[in-house]
Design an enzyme around this catalytic site. Structure first.
Site, short mmCIF file in Angstrom:
data_model
loop_
_atom_site.label_atom_id
_atom_site.label_comp_id
_atom_site.label_asym_id
_atom_site.label_seq_id
_atom_site.Cartn_x
_atom_site.Cartn_y
_atom_site.Cartn_z
CG ASP A 1 10.61 33.70 -41.54
OD1 ASP A 1 9.77 34.61 -41.67
OD2 ASP A 1 10.30 32.51 -41.37
CG HIS B 1 8.05 34.03 -44.47
ND1 HIS B 1 7.87 33.21 -43.37
CD2 HIS B 1 6.84 34.07 -45.09
CE1 HIS B 1 6.62 32.80 -43.32
NE2 HIS B 1 5.97 33.31 -44.36
CB SER C 1 3.86 30.78 -44.63
OG SER C 1 3.53 32.05 -44.12
#
Length: 354
Positions: free
Chosen positions: A294, A324, A140
């Site tokens: 995501d 995600h 991320s």
């Protein structure tokens, strides 16, 4: 997060503080095959992971930056990931516990990661790490940090050269919020469009009232879109990723005030995806993981194409059942998703080949 928002409105504590407190209550699971050492590089907390079995040759080194939008996440939430990486790839892993928002404003977190990375690179002999095999890795926003550091230290004569970068559903740009994945996955939990915008605007200290203008693309001038469409345009994304509902949209006329408010997002330290060709073309071998469900999926797809077009070797894995943050479910028992182990196995396979 809901309780955190309630406490924040009551003036008890901020939402991120409460969420981090709850996350860190979970006891850490120890692995008998890995030695974990808590250290401090100045004021920066780090965790060092080393295989317990001794090695007669220097090991692979990994610098890991955790995700969480620079609001959430910690050394504890990503402990299992780093433990597995160290054990399975027989590597020395350094996880960086950078300072986070809202107490510490941008660019404190990035500076912490840079400082810890430089210190580690200058101490490789102490940890038994091969200076020719150091990898930066993150998930991320941590993946975005890895990309930025990789770009920034391409040719630093007094530091070992970074061998590879591993970017797990990385946040790589903060300028275009109308890409297919941003539309298709805007309400997917863990990384909804509202949450991602909240993180982005908090990091860059942008007033949330600009949200509607930014989402329409009216925060950037026409010349920006003309210059960067060759890299950001949805035409660079394979057609199979546009089968779910997606409506191409043209940016609206420039709002000059919004542009002045958000221009910091155009800096490559916030959007490494739009770094110049002369920088991207020099990057080392890259491992990329994208997930279908995501919001940030297309960041990875666009960066993959840029790297490949400029001759950088890329190993790409796309998780059709991924979302995600899925890697962080690795040690969550019944909440564990098999996809997380597939990502880890792919990472380990890549690392063993370096």
């Amino acid at each position: 997060m809901t309780w955190g928002m309630i406490f924040e409105k009551l003036g008890i504590c901020s939402m991120p503080q409460f969420v981090r407190f709850m996350h860190d209550l979970v006891p850490l699971k120890e692995d008998p095959d890995v030695v974990v050492t808590d250290l401090r590089y100045g004021t920066i907390p780090v965790k060092l992971y080393q295989p317990k079995v001794s090695s007669c040759t220097p090991r692979l080194g990994i610098v890991f930056y955790h995700g969480g939008g620079m609001l959430l996440g910690s050394l504890r939430t990503h402990n299992a990931i780093c433990c597995h990486l160290s054990k399975k790839s027989d590597s020395v892993v350094l996880a960086v516990g950078y300072r986070k928002l809202p107490q510490h404003k941008f660019p404190v977190a990035l500076r912490d990661c840079i400082a810890a990375t430089i210190h580690f690179l200058k101490s490789l002999n102490k940890y038994g790490v091969d200076p020719d095999r150091v990898v930066v890795c993150g998930d991320s926003v941590g993946g975005g940090v890895a990309a930025v550091i990789c770009q920034r230290y391409l040719s630093c004569p007094d530091l070992p050269k970074i061998r590879a970068q591993i970017l797990i559903y990385a946040s790589l740009q903060g300028v275009d919020f109308q890409l297919p994945s941003y539309q298709q996955n805007k309400n997917v939990p863990l990384a909804s469009r509202d949450f991602i915008f909240h993180c982005w605007s908090t990091v860059l200290d942008i007033n949330p009232s600009w949200k509607s203008t930014i989402m329409k693309g009216a925060h950037l001038p026409a010349e920006f879109w003309e210059k960067y469409r060759k890299w950001l345009g949805a035409e660079n994304i394979p057609e199979r990723f546009k089968k779910r509902p997606y409506e191409p949209k043209n940016s609206e006329p420039l709002n000059e005030s919004a542009y002045l408010e958000t221009s910091l997002a155009l800096d490559s330290i916030n959007s490494p995806l739009i770094a110049e060709d002369e920088v991207v073309s020099q990057l080392p071998e890259t491992f990329i993981v994208s997930c279908e469900y995501d919001l940030l999926r297309d960041d990875s797809l666009l960066y993959k194409k840029r790297l490949e077009d400029l001759g950088v070797p890329v190993t790409w894995h796309h998780m059709e059942d991924g979302f995600h943050g899925v890697l962080s479910t690795l040690d969550m028992g019944c909440l564990h998703f098999p996809c997380s182990m597939r990502i880890l196995d792919a990472m380990v396979h890549f690392l063993k080949g370096l």
